[in-house]
Design an enzyme around this catalytic site. Sequence first.
Site, PDB file in Angstrom:
ATOM      1  N   ASP A  70       0.866  -1.179   0.000  1.00 59.17           N
ATOM      2  CA  ASP A  70       0.000   0.000   0.000  1.00 59.17           C
ATOM      3  C   ASP A  70       0.904   1.231   0.000  1.00 59.17           C
ATOM      4  OD1 ASP A  70      -2.342   1.686   0.523  1.00 59.17           O
ATOM      5  OD2 ASP A  70      -1.544   1.818   2.560  1.00 59.17           O
ATOM      6  N   ASP A  72      -0.059   5.263   0.889  1.00 57.07           N
ATOM      7  CA  ASP A  72      -0.218   6.227   1.981  1.00 57.07           C
ATOM      8  C   ASP A  72      -0.275   5.515   3.332  1.00 57.07           C
ATOM      9  OD1 ASP A  72      -0.470   8.587   0.292  1.00 57.07           O
ATOM     10  OD2 ASP A  72      -2.399   7.748  -0.310  1.00 57.07           O
ATOM     11  N   THR A 104      -2.824  -0.202  -4.895  1.00 58.95           N
ATOM     12  CA  THR A 104      -3.365   1.092  -4.515  1.00 58.95           C
ATOM     13  C   THR A 104      -4.743   1.335  -5.109  1.00 58.95           C
ATOM     14  OG1 THR A 104      -2.950   3.485  -4.706  1.00 58.95           O
ATOM     15  CG2 THR A 104      -2.131   2.099  -6.481  1.00 58.95           C
ATOM     16  N   GLY A 105      -5.428   2.321  -4.571  1.00 63.44           N
ATOM     17  CA  GLY A 105      -6.685   2.749  -5.149  1.00 63.44           C
ATOM     18  C   GLY A 105      -6.495   3.700  -6.311  1.00 63.44           C
ATOM     19  N   LYS A 258      -8.583  -5.221  -2.979  1.00 70.19           N
ATOM     20  CA  LYS A 258      -7.154  -5.498  -3.103  1.00 70.19           C
ATOM     21  C   LYS A 258      -6.880  -6.990  -2.934  1.00 70.19           C
ATOM     22  CE  LYS A 258      -5.258  -0.986  -1.748  1.00 70.19           C
ATOM     23  NZ  LYS A 258      -4.300  -0.284  -0.859  1.00 70.19           N
ATOM     24  N   ASP A 281      -2.391  -0.281   5.923  1.00 68.00           N
ATOM     25  CA  ASP A 281      -2.769   0.390   7.168  1.00 68.00           C
ATOM     26  C   ASP A 281      -4.224   0.834   7.225  1.00 68.00           C
ATOM     27  OD1 ASP A 281      -2.272   2.501   5.172  1.00 68.00           O
ATOM     28  OD2 ASP A 281      -2.575   3.868   6.863  1.00 68.00           O
ATOM     29  N   ASN A 284      -9.271  -0.162   3.345  1.00 66.16           N
ATOM     30  CA  ASN A 284      -9.232  -0.768   2.017  1.00 66.16           C
ATOM     31  C   ASN A 284      -8.099  -1.768   1.857  1.00 66.16           C
ATOM     32  OD1 ASN A 284      -7.259   1.306   1.987  1.00 66.16           O
ATOM     33  ND2 ASN A 284      -7.413   1.527  -0.227  1.00 66.16           N
TER      34      ASN A 284
END
Length: 301
Positions: A70, A72, A104-105, A258, A281, A284
Amino acid sequence: LPIEQQKTKKLYPCDMAFSLGIVTNLKIWYNTRMKSKQHIYSKVLNDGSRIQSYLSKKRRDCMIKVIALDLDGTLLTDDKKVTPENKKAIQLAKEQGVKIVLCTGRPLMSIYHLLEELELLGDDDFSINYNGGIIQKTKSQEILFKQGHSRDDMQYCYEEAYKVGLPLVMIDLERAYETTYPEGRPSIYPGLPHPIEFVTKNPSEFEASHVFYKAVLCIEESLLDEGIRQLPEAFFEKFNCMKSRTFLLEVVPKEVSKGTGLTHLAEILGITVEEIAACGDEENDLSMLTTVGFPVAMGNG
């Protein structure tokens, strides 16, 4: 994690020090010629103390072939930078034959600068974008898997969000589309750092065949939480909704996450999800942490 999930999948929580050096101290020894057992441990240094997480016997016998990261709150610092320690660790993992995959998104164009910085633009490098909605080769941008929203999905999403005062932004492969916002409640999503183009357009203005890969409801946290409570149950039955930040709810197709993205990637690579490590973290990230063989939950999560 909720108690029921804790019973079925053990996570290895670490503090922000590990978030800033996510694979720095992950060392893998694997002698393929001797077929010796693999020994894996993770180490975190925090104020001089050492925390060691020893994995189960089953996992010691399984080689990590992919590390999914991930961004952020995990790989990146608060100012969205990759530390020298992280870069060194990623290079070390690559030298050991471990594939690094950013999960990631964000769309590929939004992480391209990180892929360049981390030298993840090889012929056999991959990324998972839109929270699992798309798997791409990073160099050629070839799409190996995709699953998105229909125009009708977005029309329903827009109508229900508007009723409860939440501003909707829709995203496809090329642009982000700002819909007509509820009065006095603009989305703060366009104000976040994006290299993506924003256009004002409602779902009804698209062709019926148009595909979107993500929608976001992004507004001040208290307003977002208030709106989420008012959304009908059918909304959450229709979509997979999760927060990637306290003020940002991401809306993807029900089957997309994910975790499913990593499952599809494992099939593409011809490996099992037990051979994947994942670090995250936020809400998502839960699906991938409960899917892979080596889950690491950030202490700041």
